[in-house]
Design an enzyme around this catalytic site. Structure first.
Site, PDB file in Angstrom:
ATOM      1  N   GLY A   1       0.587  -5.319  13.793  1.00 53.64           N
ATOM      2  CA  GLY A   1       1.071  -6.990  13.759  1.00 53.64           C
ATOM      3  C   GLY A   1       0.676  -7.548  12.457  1.00 53.64           C
TER       4      GLY A   1
ATOM      5  N   CYS B   1      -3.860  -5.599   5.346  1.00 55.45           N
ATOM      6  CA  CYS B   1      -3.799  -6.722   6.351  1.00 55.45           C
ATOM      7  C   CYS B   1      -4.928  -7.094   7.089  1.00 55.45           C
ATOM      8  CB  CYS B   1      -2.663  -6.276   7.262  1.00 55.45           C
ATOM      9  SG  CYS B   1      -2.988  -4.841   8.203  1.00 55.45           S
TER      10      CYS B   1
ATOM     11  N   ASN C   1       0.738  -1.211   0.056  1.00 52.91           N
ATOM     12  CA  ASN C   1      -0.017  -0.070  -0.093  1.00 52.91           C
ATOM     13  C   ASN C   1       0.872   1.149  -0.094  1.00 52.91           C
ATOM     14  OD1 ASN C   1      -2.534  -1.520   0.444  1.00 52.91           O
ATOM     15  ND2 ASN C   1      -1.353  -2.010   2.404  1.00 52.91           N
TER      16      ASN C   1
ATOM     17  N   GLY D   1       6.160  -5.737   7.173  1.00 56.03           N
ATOM     18  CA  GLY D   1       6.141  -7.023   7.858  1.00 56.03           C
ATOM     19  C   GLY D   1       6.711  -6.971   9.358  1.00 56.03           C
TER      20      GLY D   1
END
Length: 479
Positions: free
Chosen positions: A214, A247, A118, A196
């Site tokens: 996370g 995510c 993104n 990540g």
């Protein structure tokens, strides 16, 4: 000849020095000018949303440019509108009764770590919340998205110049390296880490205060009272949005045996394809690296692309590849986070079993992040909400769009805190309110103050304290 890592470190130091020198201009400008600057960046960013979206999709190969365009608009117009009117500069609150005045203190220079999934939307979002809170920001771009991130920063710098602010308030490392990013994290005042798990861990280990996120192994429960076709439509709209690169996208569907056939039929009718046999094994071989991490070759790809990479044939019109997974853990790849057009599918006997399974899925890489439920049974909804270790529990809405504030009233954000259970410093959708400290100016009050006990009564605090101390002394003498 200068080594690339040394060049990156030197550039980073220069960018931070320049940003630190420019940052006071925002404080001195006052709230009105800062807000005007944010609105100007949001306006130009929205106008360039499509151009930047196309650049991001072309450079990274991830997702869909049309969805990236929508994310850019969300990170500009909608973000600015949501926080319009929020006080972030100077005196932000004054309690005349308690005689406390709250003054915003910007943190200084923010380190903005940007992922390739993104890139432009996250850059726009972080720049706006940093500037809104009177901070400068220096970006460390993912090496696979340097061009589109740099183009985004250059657009913001042009607005800064036009609004008579120093361009150095926003900078970007042109030679991104691990060493340069490490240096940025060490010498900045606050880190906004999106990416990540290893990168986020490095941010929290840098010695600099950090707000990170996370992984988001998001389960969604379709309960027997749900409108199945509507629930499936929302799940697929969410998971196919920018090919699952956010995510908060769903990673596994959990449903009850009594409606499982209806859910599967609806998934197939709406573009889902259940992998079996050799086709399933071929996809499993390409979806992960040997160490169990996601294979970048399939991240943000369409079902058609994944099928091509795996060397399998799928029906025309397929938008999602599914697997009826048998367990949860390292040996079951569809039980993990998959930022692409892949979904796990689980069947349970009842909502209690679904509750336990969703907890296992969250423990398998999604603690503290998000979960979805499609149900019309408020009792079941509340039971799940009370027990699940997530920061966003999304009801009857796509989890991707719901978590970032597109289809809910949650704060627009592309940094979704996971709370302490997920290793984050906050469980909120991160916004400008997280990027300034509060200085509290407190005036003295009378020493002989009284405090209310119940309506109509007051108590002399000093007299009560004296009485309690005398009783304690007597008890001590007896013992």
């Amino acid at each position: 000849m200068i080594d690339k890592d040394l060049l990156s470190i030197q550039e980073t130091r220069a960018l931070v020095r320049a940003a630190r020198a420019a940052q006071p201009s925002l404080e001195q400008a006052g709230q009105e000018r800062v807000d005007a600057l944010v609105d100007a960046i949001a306006g130009v960013g929205a106008e360039m949303a499509e151009e930047l979206g196309k650049m991001a999709a072309e450079e990274t190969g991830f997702g869909k440019w049309k969805d990236k365009t929508q994310k850019n608009i969300h990170a500009t117009e909608k973000l600015a509108a949501y926080f319009r009117g929020m006080k972030t500069v100077g005196i932000v609150n004054e309690d005349t009764e308690k005689r406390i005045v709250e003054i915003a203190m910007p943190m200084g220079v923010i380190a903005g770590l940007i992922p390739s999934t993104n890139p432009t939307s996250t850059t726009l979002y972080k720049a706006i919340i940093a500037l809104k809170s009177a901070n400068a920001i220096v970006f460390s771009p993912h090496p696979g998205a340097v061009s589109c991130i740099t183009a985004t920063v250059n657009m913001i710098r042009r607005v800064l110049k036009a609004m008579d602010f120093p361009e150095e308030l926003v900078g970007v490392i042109s030679v991104p390296t691990i060493e340069g990013t490490d240096e940025l994290m060490k010498i900045s005042d606050m880190i906004l880490a999106t990416g990540g798990a290893a990168m986020v861990k490095a941010a929290y280990s840098s010695g600099t205060p950090a707000l990170g996120v996370g992984p988001g192994n998001v389960p969604v429960f379709i309960e027997r009272s749900a409108d199945v076709d509507v629930a499936v439509q929302k799940v697929l709209a969410s998971k196919t949005f920018d090919n699952g690169t956010i995510c908060a996208s769903e990673q596994a569907i959990v449903t009850e045996a009594c409606i499982a056939d209806r859910v599967k039929a609806s998934l197939i009718a709406q573009g889902g394809y259940f992998l079996e046999g050799d086709k399933l094994e071929r996809v499993k071989r390409v979806m992960e690296r040997p160490n169990g991490a996601m294979n970048p070759a399939v991240v943000g790809r369409s079902a058609k692309d994944i099928a091509r990479i795996a060397g399998i044939e799928i029906p025309a019109g397929t938008t999602m590849l599914l697997c009826e997974e048998e367990g949860v853990g390292p040996k079951f790849p569809f039980s993990k986070e998959k930022l692409t057009a892949l979904l796990g599918f689980y069947t349970v006997n009842d909502w209690q079993e679904a509750c336990e399974l969703c907890y296992k899925l969250l423990k398998n890489g999604g603690m503290g992040h998000s979960m979805g439920i499609h149900s019309n049974n408020e009792t079941v909804i509340r039971e799940f909400a009370l027990k699940k270790p997530v920061s966003r529990f999304l009801v009857n809405t796509p989890t991707t769009q719901g978590a970032v504030g597109i289809t809910t009233n949650l704060s627009p954000s592309f940094t979704l805190g996971c709370g302490t259970v997920g290793g984050s410093a906050t469980s909120e959708n991160v916004g400008p309110q997280h990027l300034f400290n509060i200085r509290r100016m407190a005036y003295g009050i009378d020493d002989a103050a009284t405090v209310p006990v119940r309506s109509g009564d007051t108590v002399d605090v000093q007299a009560v304290t004296h009485m309690i101390m005398e009783q304690l002394k007597k008890m001590s003498a007896v013992s």
